[in-house]
Design an enzyme around this catalytic site. Structure first.
Site, mmCIF file in Angstrom:
data_model
loop_
_atom_site.group_PDB
_atom_site.id
_atom_site.type_symbol
_atom_site.label_atom_id
_atom_site.label_comp_id
_atom_site.label_asym_id
_atom_site.label_seq_id
_atom_site.Cartn_x
_atom_site.Cartn_y
_atom_site.Cartn_z
ATOM 1 C CE LYS A 37 -3.996 2.328 1.768
ATOM 2 N NZ LYS A 37 -5.285 2.185 2.428
ATOM 3 C CG ASP A 136 -11.311 3.582 6.900
ATOM 4 O OD1 ASP A 136 -12.466 4.034 6.866
ATOM 5 O OD2 ASP A 136 -10.606 3.472 5.880
#
Length: 498
Positions: A37, A136
């Site tokens: 990522k 999240d």
């Protein structure tokens, strides 16, 4: 093709979102594919803020790496800083995200959604006990793999989204329908905020759309703060459970342990949830007008058991003065174990009748002696506490849960031992053993891992009457010594709380 840190070669993008791009990449050293990522930082931040956020991302990713052994959390292998940006190296998962599954296949069956919820609660419980908040949780961060696993992704990285500097840039609005109301109000968040986000995620999975769908992000956030979620049309027995999890006031919100108990029944095909789920609250506090779910939850004394070991089922403690009985059953080995109730006592040792905090089971001086340097104590919940040595990342954590009775604590311990015995299958090279000689039924494992140098992870689980304890140690010293010393100090301290 870009080569990161002289080791990871980027091959092709797998997807992207508000916080960055996920790449398929090759680890040139180990010759295996990984996912990486690329964390995007807001372009309008000054250099000092960018540096601070990059460093925070690295710290959070390292914290997430502590959870690498959990079967429902995507493994973080490495974290590097290249080109002034953080890059998080993770296991490459073959499957689809939950939001993609819902878009492609439509709403999922109630039992499957309950099972997904159980896996996510287990992952979040382990993370919270380690001091890591996700912040999240949403369908895009839940992966359903081709081999049947359910994985929670983006641990640690998502924590950056709670930073004030990021909020000012508007990045917090990337998925507003899954942000807990208290976070939108600017109040302190915690494990219950992650639980609310999970509730919104499960609602989307079973109903085919989010609970607060509106025309724009501002309207969604207003609905989260001031309006009720959309009516549940397809959820069936999940409906009242989701209503309890989506309670706007965290003090009145369903506890993770209770949610797990209900979800477990639904996942196993029970015709309905616990009967208590459908009764008005009559023993303490006002009746909820918008739901039939009784809120004899946090305010009435239900204590959360945050699972620290991989695969440990979350249980509920019911205070002795409550008449309502919640049951739990689990199969250990090949022998079904009867469901204990709040009325059973059992055992020969005196029960612990008073509450205590895990942070009171070790002194800072004892923690300094265990870790060999200056320590920082971190309160997680009343049942979980961590002492960290900031200069090298070593830590010890203590999770001590006072359960209703000995039989419930014994089931918790036995199930934990069962999963600990399987640890060598998940991580070859792990050493398991009975002991140390503290409490009842003590069991432990230890293993070394190569992350930056070699670190060693050790876990001990034991029971003292109706208190179930898990000790976790990570550091540079091999073997059981530090964890054993911690367990003995905790057991001695417990004797003073009877």
């Amino acid at each position: 093709m870009t080569l990161l840190a002289d080791r990871y070669r980027l091959l092709s993008p797998l997807g992207q979102g508000g916080m960055g791009i996920v790449w398929r990449a090759m680890d040139e050293l180990l010759r295996q594919e990984v996912a990486i990522k690329e964390v995007r930082l807001p372009p309008d931040l000054d250099d000092a803020s960018r540096t601070a956020l990059a460093e925070r991302t690295l710290r959070e990713a390292r914290a997430a790496a502590r959870l690498r052994s959990h079967p429902s959390i995507v493994t973080v292998h490495d974290v590097v800083l290249d080109g002034g940006r953080p890059w998080i190296v993770m296991e490459l998962v073959h499957g689809r995200s939950l939001d993609r599954v819902v878009r492609d296949d439509g709403p999922l069956p109630t039992q499957q959604v309950a099972w997904i919820g159980l896996r996510m609660l287990d992952a979040l419980g382990a993370a919270h006990a380690m001091g890591v908040l996700h912040r999240d949780v949403k369908p895009a961060n839940v992966m359903l793999t081709d081999d049947g696993r359910v994985l929670l992704t983006d641990f640690g990285i998502a924590t950056v989204a709670g930073d004030a500097a990021l909020t000012q840039t508007g990045l917090l609005t990337g998925s507003p329908g899954y942000i807990a109301p208290e976070r939108l109000r600017g109040e302190p968040d915690g494990p219950l905020s992650d639980l609310w986000s999970l509730g919104a995620t499960l609602f989307t999975a079973v109903e085919g759309g989010p609970p607060f769908a509106r025309a724009n992000a501002a309207a969604v956030m207003a609905a989260v703060l001031m309006q009720e979620p959309a009516p549940a049309r397809l959820a069936g027995p999940l409906g009242p459970v989701l209503a309890a999890i989506l309670e706007k006031d965290p003090v009145r919100r369903c506890a993770p342990g209770q949610a797990a108990d209900w979800l477990n029944g639904i996942a196993q095909g029970a015709p309905s949830t616990d009967p208590a789920l459908h009764r008005e609250r009559t023993q303490t506090g006002p009746v909820r007008k918008r739901s039939r779910l009784p809120l004899i939850l946090l305010g009435a004394g239900l204590a959360v058991v945050l699972a620290l070991a991989a695969g440990v089922v979350v249980l509920v403690r019911v205070l002795p003065n409550l008449n309502t009985t919640f049951t739990f059953s689990e199969t250990i080995g090949d022998t079904p174990t009867p469901a204990p109730t709040s009325r059973s006592t059992g055992g020969t040792r005196a029960l612990f009748a008073r509450d205590f905090e895990a942070c009171g089971l070790l002194t800072n001086a004892q923690a300094r002696s265990l870790l060999g340097g200056t320590v920082k104590r971190s309160f997680q919940t009343a049942a979980a506490c961590m002492w960290t040595r900031p200069d090298n990342g070593a830590f010890v954590s203590v999770t001590a849960n006072r359960l209703a009775d000995v039989s419930t604590a014994r089931i918790s311990q036995q199930y934990t031992v069962k999963t600990m015995k399987e640890e060598p299958k998940r991580n070859p090279g792990t050493k398991v053993r009975k002991g140390p000689a503290v409490g009842d039924e003590a069991f432990s494992y230890t293993r070394g891992e190569s992350i930056v140098g070699t670190i060693y992870r050790t876990q001990i689980s034991f029971r003292v009457s109706n208190v179930w304890v898990i000790i976790y140690h990570t550091g540079r010293q091999p073997g059981f010594t530090t964890a054993d010393r911690t367990a003995k100090l905790v057991a001695k301290s417990l004797d003073r709380h009877r």
